[in-house]
Design a protein around this motif. Structure first.
Motif, mmCIF file in Angstrom:
data_model
loop_
_atom_site.group_PDB
_atom_site.id
_atom_site.type_symbol
_atom_site.label_atom_id
_atom_site.label_comp_id
_atom_site.label_asym_id
_atom_site.label_seq_id
_atom_site.Cartn_x
_atom_site.Cartn_y
_atom_site.Cartn_z
ATOM 1 N N MET A 1 0.825 -1.203 0.000
ATOM 2 C CA MET A 1 0.000 0.000 0.000
ATOM 3 C C MET A 1 0.869 1.266 0.000
ATOM 4 N N PHE A 2 1.893 1.272 0.877
ATOM 5 C CA PHE A 2 2.760 2.449 0.962
ATOM 6 C C PHE A 2 3.592 2.612 -0.304
ATOM 7 N N GLU A 3 3.948 1.483 -0.899
ATOM 8 C CA GLU A 3 4.696 1.540 -2.155
ATOM 9 C C GLU A 3 3.831 2.137 -3.262
ATOM 10 N N THR A 4 2.555 1.773 -3.273
ATOM 11 C CA THR A 4 1.630 2.322 -4.262
ATOM 12 C C THR A 4 1.449 3.825 -4.075
ATOM 13 N N LEU A 5 1.279 4.244 -2.822
ATOM 14 C CA LEU A 5 1.140 5.670 -2.542
ATOM 15 C C LEU A 5 2.392 6.447 -2.932
ATOM 16 N N ARG A 6 3.550 5.869 -2.638
ATOM 17 C CA ARG A 6 4.807 6.536 -3.001
ATOM 18 C C ARG A 6 4.923 6.707 -4.508
ATOM 19 N N MET A 7 4.452 5.719 -5.246
ATOM 20 C CA MET A 7 4.494 5.800 -6.699
ATOM 21 C C MET A 7 3.559 6.898 -7.204
ATOM 22 N N TYR A 8 2.346 6.965 -6.616
ATOM 23 C CA TYR A 8 1.382 7.966 -7.065
ATOM 24 C C TYR A 8 1.842 9.380 -6.733
ATOM 25 N N PHE A 9 2.486 9.550 -5.586
ATOM 26 C CA PHE A 9 2.897 10.892 -5.175
ATOM 27 C C PHE A 9 4.079 11.423 -5.970
ATOM 28 N N GLN A 10 4.590 10.634 -6.883
ATOM 29 C CA GLN A 10 5.597 11.142 -7.802
ATOM 30 C C GLN A 10 4.967 12.038 -8.867
ATOM 31 N N TYR A 11 3.645 11.913 -9.029
ATOM 32 C CA TYR A 11 2.947 12.729 -10.019
ATOM 33 C C TYR A 11 2.472 14.036 -9.384
ATOM 34 N N PRO A 12 2.726 15.169 -10.042
ATOM 35 C CA PRO A 12 2.349 16.472 -9.463
ATOM 36 C C PRO A 12 0.856 16.616 -9.202
ATOM 37 N N PHE A 13 0.002 16.080 -10.096
ATOM 38 C CA PHE A 13 -1.432 16.290 -9.931
ATOM 39 C C PHE A 13 -1.964 15.629 -8.656
ATOM 40 N N VAL A 14 -1.339 14.558 -8.204
ATOM 41 C CA VAL A 14 -1.746 13.923 -6.951
ATOM 42 C C VAL A 14 -1.364 14.807 -5.771
ATOM 43 N N ARG A 15 -0.171 15.355 -5.807
ATOM 44 C CA ARG A 15 0.256 16.265 -4.736
ATOM 45 C C ARG A 15 -0.614 17.521 -4.708
ATOM 46 N N TYR A 16 -0.953 18.043 -5.889
ATOM 47 C CA TYR A 16 -1.825 19.214 -5.958
ATOM 48 C C TYR A 16 -3.185 18.908 -5.338
ATOM 49 N N ALA A 17 -3.727 17.738 -5.639
ATOM 50 C CA ALA A 17 -5.044 17.361 -5.119
ATOM 51 C C ALA A 17 -5.020 17.295 -3.594
ATOM 52 N N LEU A 18 -3.954 16.737 -3.028
ATOM 53 C CA LEU A 18 -3.856 16.615 -1.572
ATOM 54 C C LEU A 18 -3.723 17.988 -0.908
ATOM 55 N N ILE A 19 -2.903 18.862 -1.490
ATOM 56 C CA ILE A 19 -2.716 20.208 -0.926
ATOM 57 C C ILE A 19 -4.025 20.981 -0.948
ATOM 58 N N VAL A 20 -4.693 20.998 -2.098
ATOM 59 C CA VAL A 20 -5.959 21.725 -2.230
ATOM 60 C C VAL A 20 -7.027 21.122 -1.324
ATOM 61 N N GLY A 21 -7.057 19.802 -1.239
ATOM 62 C CA GLY A 21 -8.046 19.134 -0.401
ATOM 63 C C GLY A 21 -7.907 19.519 1.064
ATOM 64 N N VAL A 22 -6.685 19.548 1.560
ATOM 65 C CA VAL A 22 -6.437 19.916 2.960
ATOM 66 C C VAL A 22 -6.817 21.374 3.209
ATOM 67 N N LEU A 23 -6.442 22.270 2.295
ATOM 68 C CA LEU A 23 -6.737 23.693 2.464
ATOM 69 C C LEU A 23 -8.237 23.962 2.467
ATOM 70 N N ILE A 24 -8.943 23.343 1.529
ATOM 71 C CA ILE A 24 -10.388 23.565 1.437
ATOM 72 C C ILE A 24 -11.103 22.972 2.650
ATOM 73 N N ALA A 25 -10.673 21.800 3.075
ATOM 74 C CA ALA A 25 -11.285 21.179 4.255
ATOM 75 C C ALA A 25 -11.097 22.057 5.485
ATOM 76 N N LEU A 26 -9.912 22.649 5.626
ATOM 77 C CA LEU A 26 -9.649 23.534 6.757
ATOM 78 C C LEU A 26 -10.551 24.759 6.727
ATOM 79 N N CYS A 27 -10.638 25.410 5.576
ATOM 80 C CA CYS A 27 -11.438 26.636 5.458
ATOM 81 C C CYS A 27 -12.923 26.368 5.681
#
Length: 278
Positions: free
Chosen positions: A1-27
Motif C-alpha cells: 500500500m505504501f509503495e503504491t502511494l509513493r508511486m502515485y505521489f511522484q505525479y504532481p497532480f496527486v500532490r496538488y489534489a492533496l494540498i488543495v483538499g487539505v486547504l479547502i477542508a480547513l477553510c
C-alpha cells in the motif's frame, strides 16, 4: 500500500489534489460551526448551485479562466441571499431553495442549449460530484487556492470575537455596538469563496458535507465554541486526507470518498458522545 502511494505521489497532480483538499477542508470547517449554530448550514448547498450555474454561463461564453467569473457571481448571490433572508416576506430557507433550484436548472439548461462538449452528461456529473476535476488542477490554481485559503483563515482569526458574538446572540451583539449585519455579510462572502474553491474537490452537490459534518462531529465531542471549532478543523483535514488517499488506492471518486469518510467520522463521534454522555 505504501509503495503504491509513493508511486502515485511522484505525479504532481496527486500532490496538488492533496494540498488543495487539505486547504479547502480547513477553510470550510472553520465557518461550518457558525453556520450550523445559526441554523443557516444549507447556504452551502444553495451557493454551490449558484456556482454551478455561473460555471455553465462561463462555459457558454468560452471564458478561459472561469474562476474570474464564477467567484464574483457567487459572492454577489451570497449577498443577495443574505438580504433576501432578512426580508420578512421571504424567509431564509425559502430564499436558499429559490436561488438553489433556479441556478441549478438554468445552468443545466444552458449547458444543453449551448453545448461546447460532446459529453454533456459526463461534464455535468464531474461538476456536480467532483469526480475528476480535482485531478486536473494546474499549479496556478493551487497557488490561487492557497492564497484564498490564507485570506479566509486570517479573516476568521482577526474577527473571531465578532463572529463568536454574532453567532450566539445577534441581538445582544447589536446592543453592544457590534455591526452584526456587516459581520453576517462577511461570513456570507467568505462562505461563497469557500464554495467556489470546493467545487474542484467534491463537486457542487457535495459541498455542504464539508461544511456540516465536521462541525456536527465536533459538537458531539466538545462543548465550547473554540474547542468545537479547533476539533472541526482537525477532523475535516484528517477526513479529507484519508478520503483522497483511499480514493487513490481504491480508484473511487474523490469527492464521494471524502464525504463517506466524513459520515464515518460523524458516526464514530456520535457513538463516543453517547458513551461519554455529551
Amino acid at each position: 500500500m505504501f509503495e503504491t502511494l509513493r508511486m502515485y505521489f511522484q505525479y504532481p497532480f496527486v500532490r496538488y489534489a492533496l494540498i488543495v483538499g487539505v486547504l479547502i477542508a480547513l477553510c470550510s470547517s472553520l465557518l461550518g460551526v457558525t453556520l450550523v449554530l445559526k441554523r443557516f448550514s444549507f447556504i452551502g448547498d444553495g451557493l454551490s448551485h449558484v456556482a454551478f450555474g455561473a460555471m455553465a454561463i462561463a462555459s457558454v461564453l468560452n471564458i478561459t479562466n472561469n474562476m474570474l467569473f464564477i467567484l464574483p457571481v457567487t459572492v454577489i448571490c451570497a449577498i443577495l441571499l443574505l438580504r433576501a433572508g432578512q426580508n420578512t416576506r421571504i424567509k431564509g430557507d425559502a430564499a436558499i431553495a429559490m436561488i438553489s433550484v433556479g441556478a441549478l436548472a438554468i445552468g443545466y439548461l444552458l449547458m444543453n442549449l449551448f453545448s461546447t462538449s460532446p459529453n454533456i452528461s459526463g461534464d455535468v456529473c464531474s461538476t456536480l460530484f467532483g469526480s475528476t476535476s480535482i485531478l486536473t488542477l494546474t499549479k496556478g490554481e493551487v497557488w490561487l487556492c492557497a492564497i484564498l485559503s490564507v485570506v479566509v483563515v486570517a479573516i476568521f482569526i482577526l474577527f473571531y470575537n465578532k463572529i463568536f458574538a454574532v453567532t450566539f446572540d445577534e441581538n445582544f451583539a447589536r446592543a453592544t455596538g457590534t455591526r452584526a449585519n456587516a459581520y453576517n455579510l462577511l461570513i456570507a462572502v467568505v462562505i461563497a469563496v469557500i464554495i467556489v474553491l470546493a467545487m474542484n474537490l467534491v463537486g457542487s452537490l457535495l459541498i455542504s458535507a464539508l461544511v456540516i459534518f465536521p462541525a456536527l462531529s465536533a459538537m458531539r465531542l466538545f462543548k465550547s465554541f473554540r474547542s468545537v471549532t479547533i476539533s472541526a478543523a482537525v477532523l475535516s483535514v484528517l477526513s479529507a486526507t484519508a478520503g483522497i488517499l483511499i480514493s487513490i488506492l481504491a480508484g473511487t471518486p474523490v469527492g464521494s470518498t471524502i464525504v463517506a469518510v466524513d459520515i464515518a467520522v460523524f458516526l464514530i463521534s456520535y457513538g463516543i458522545g453517547r458513551i461519554t454522555g455529551r
